[in-house]
Design an enzyme around this catalytic site. Structure first.
Site, PDB file in Angstrom:
ATOM      1  N   PRO A 149      28.863  17.958  45.892  1.00 34.62           N
ATOM      2  CA  PRO A 149      30.120  17.498  46.444  1.00 34.62           C
ATOM      3  C   PRO A 149      30.163  15.984  46.556  1.00 34.62           C
ATOM      4  O   PRO A 149      29.300  15.359  47.157  1.00 34.62           O
ATOM      5  CB  PRO A 149      30.154  18.144  47.832  1.00 34.62           C
ATOM      6  N   GLU A 150      31.180  15.409  45.963  1.00 35.98           N
ATOM      7  CA  GLU A 150      31.464  13.991  46.115  1.00 35.98           C
ATOM      8  C   GLU A 150      32.742  13.881  46.942  1.00 35.98           C
ATOM      9  O   GLU A 150      33.229  14.880  47.460  1.00 35.98           O
ATOM     10  CB  GLU A 150      31.613  13.336  44.731  1.00 35.98           C
ATOM     11  N   HIS A 164      20.787  31.662  52.367  1.00 33.98           N
ATOM     12  CA  HIS A 164      20.663  30.223  52.653  1.00 33.98           C
ATOM     13  C   HIS A 164      21.733  29.715  53.615  1.00 33.98           C
ATOM     14  O   HIS A 164      22.123  28.564  53.551  1.00 33.98           O
ATOM     15  CB  HIS A 164      20.693  29.401  51.365  1.00 33.98           C
ATOM     16  N   ARG A 190      19.589  24.328  48.223  1.00 29.76           N
ATOM     17  CA  ARG A 190      18.596  23.299  47.901  1.00 29.76           C
ATOM     18  C   ARG A 190      18.172  22.478  49.107  1.00 29.76           C
ATOM     19  O   ARG A 190      17.232  21.693  49.020  1.00 29.76           O
ATOM     20  CB  ARG A 190      19.130  22.388  46.787  1.00 29.76           C
ATOM     21  N   ARG A 223      26.182 -10.200  43.025  1.00 21.50           N
ATOM     22  CA  ARG A 223      24.825 -10.510  43.490  1.00 21.50           C
ATOM     23  C   ARG A 223      23.759  -9.625  42.870  1.00 21.50           C
ATOM     24  O   ARG A 223      22.655  -9.552  43.389  1.00 21.50           O
ATOM     25  CB  ARG A 223      24.766 -10.454  45.022  1.00 21.50           C
TER      26      ARG A 223
END
Length: 272
Positions: free
Chosen positions: A2-3, A91, A109, A150
């Site tokens: 998920p983003e 899970h 995971r 930078r």
DNA sequence: AAGCCAACCTGGACGC
DNA sequence: TGCGTCCAGGTTGGCT
């Protein structure tokens, strides 16, 4: 997995389904996620009411008045709103029982996190304190220009650095670079300001379109929103996961290379 | 001191 | 069918 768009999709359904409901029970397994889940820390939520659900980058904040839950889905986390008494998927590490609904947090995971913090002290949460501005907030362009100036690191590394801009992962960093016509390997410091401004616009457009599509669910069916539904932005991906397939803009064969241990996809013709 | 990379986990896809 | 290998949406800490 998920983003930002996936987390935002989940945030919206949690907000619609659970805000205003009272917590009547909870069950936390003492399992090692990225941070250890401490079962006792969840008990003070009993009797409190969910006030709102916020998102910061890929983090979700469930605000229950004086206490808040800080959640991160890692690679494989899911938050599902289910009927009371629904069977636990494998899970499932945390279950919050609301009146009339249950919230299940599952994460095979175990790269995710789930912690309770006093709302007044959220600014001190280390994981949140280090985040740059949200990728959909104002000022991303300025932050990107400053960060790029930078470093000589590849531009994709800059986009994935949550301290610079919060919310991009490999899919959307990759797609934003494709839309902006920039190769993922380009040293950030060498990019013209004009191209970085274009990249900032591409970030916004790809994230907004992905949210409108309910996020990206790849072939493996990994991502589901809180109702268990897949997102359908995958059909709009230009290059991500498309090695050897035609770029969706110009038709050239998409290339893949390893960059910083993760796959980088790009169109050799559109992206320079 | 920035930047690379292995490690943290499980499961699914693929090849033999 | 079964086993081994590789890969995955993220983050972090240690090394150079």
């Amino acid at each position: 997995m998920p983003e930002l768009p996936e987390v935002e999709t989940v945030r919206r359904s949690l907000s619609a389904r659970l805000v205003g409901r009272r917590v009547v029970g909870c069950r936390a397994r003492a399992v090692r996620l990225r941070s250890c889940v401490d079962p006792a820390s969840w008990q003070p939520l009993l009797g409190t009411t969910l006030v709102r659900v916020e998102r910061r980058g890929k983090f979700l904040l469930l605000v229950f008045g004086e206490l808040s839950a800080v959640l991160h889905l890692g690679m494989s986390g899911r938050l599902l709103v289910v009927a009371p008494g629904a069977p636990l998927q494998p899970h499932t590490h945390l279950t919050l029982h609301f009146e009339g609904a249950e919230l299940h947090f599952q994460d095979p995971r175990r790269f995710g996190r789930a912690e309770v913090w006093p709302t007044a002290r959220l600014a001190e949460v280390p994981a949140l304190a280090g985040l740059g501005p949200d990728a959909l907030a104002e000022g991303v362009e300025e932050v990107l220009l400053a960060a790029a100036a930078r470093t000589r690191a590849p531009i994709r590394s800059v986009l994935l650095d949550q301290r610079v801009v919060a919310g991009l992962g490999n899919i959307y960093a990759t797609e934003a670079l494709a839309r902006a016509g920039i190769r993922p390997t380009r040293p950030a410091g060498g990019l013209a300001a004009r191209r970085l401004r274009r990249l900032a616009l591409a970030i916004r457009s790809v994230l907004e379109e992905a949210i409108a599509a309910g996020g990206t669910t790849l072939q493996d069916g990994g991502f589901q929103d809180a109702e268990g539904r897949a997102g359908f932005f995958a059909v709009e991906l230009c290059v991500y996961g498309r090695e050897g397939l035609p770029c969706r803009r110009c038709g050239s064969s998409v290339r893949r290379l390893a960059l910083g241990g993760r796959s980088a996809y790009f169109c050799p013709r559109c992206q320079r």
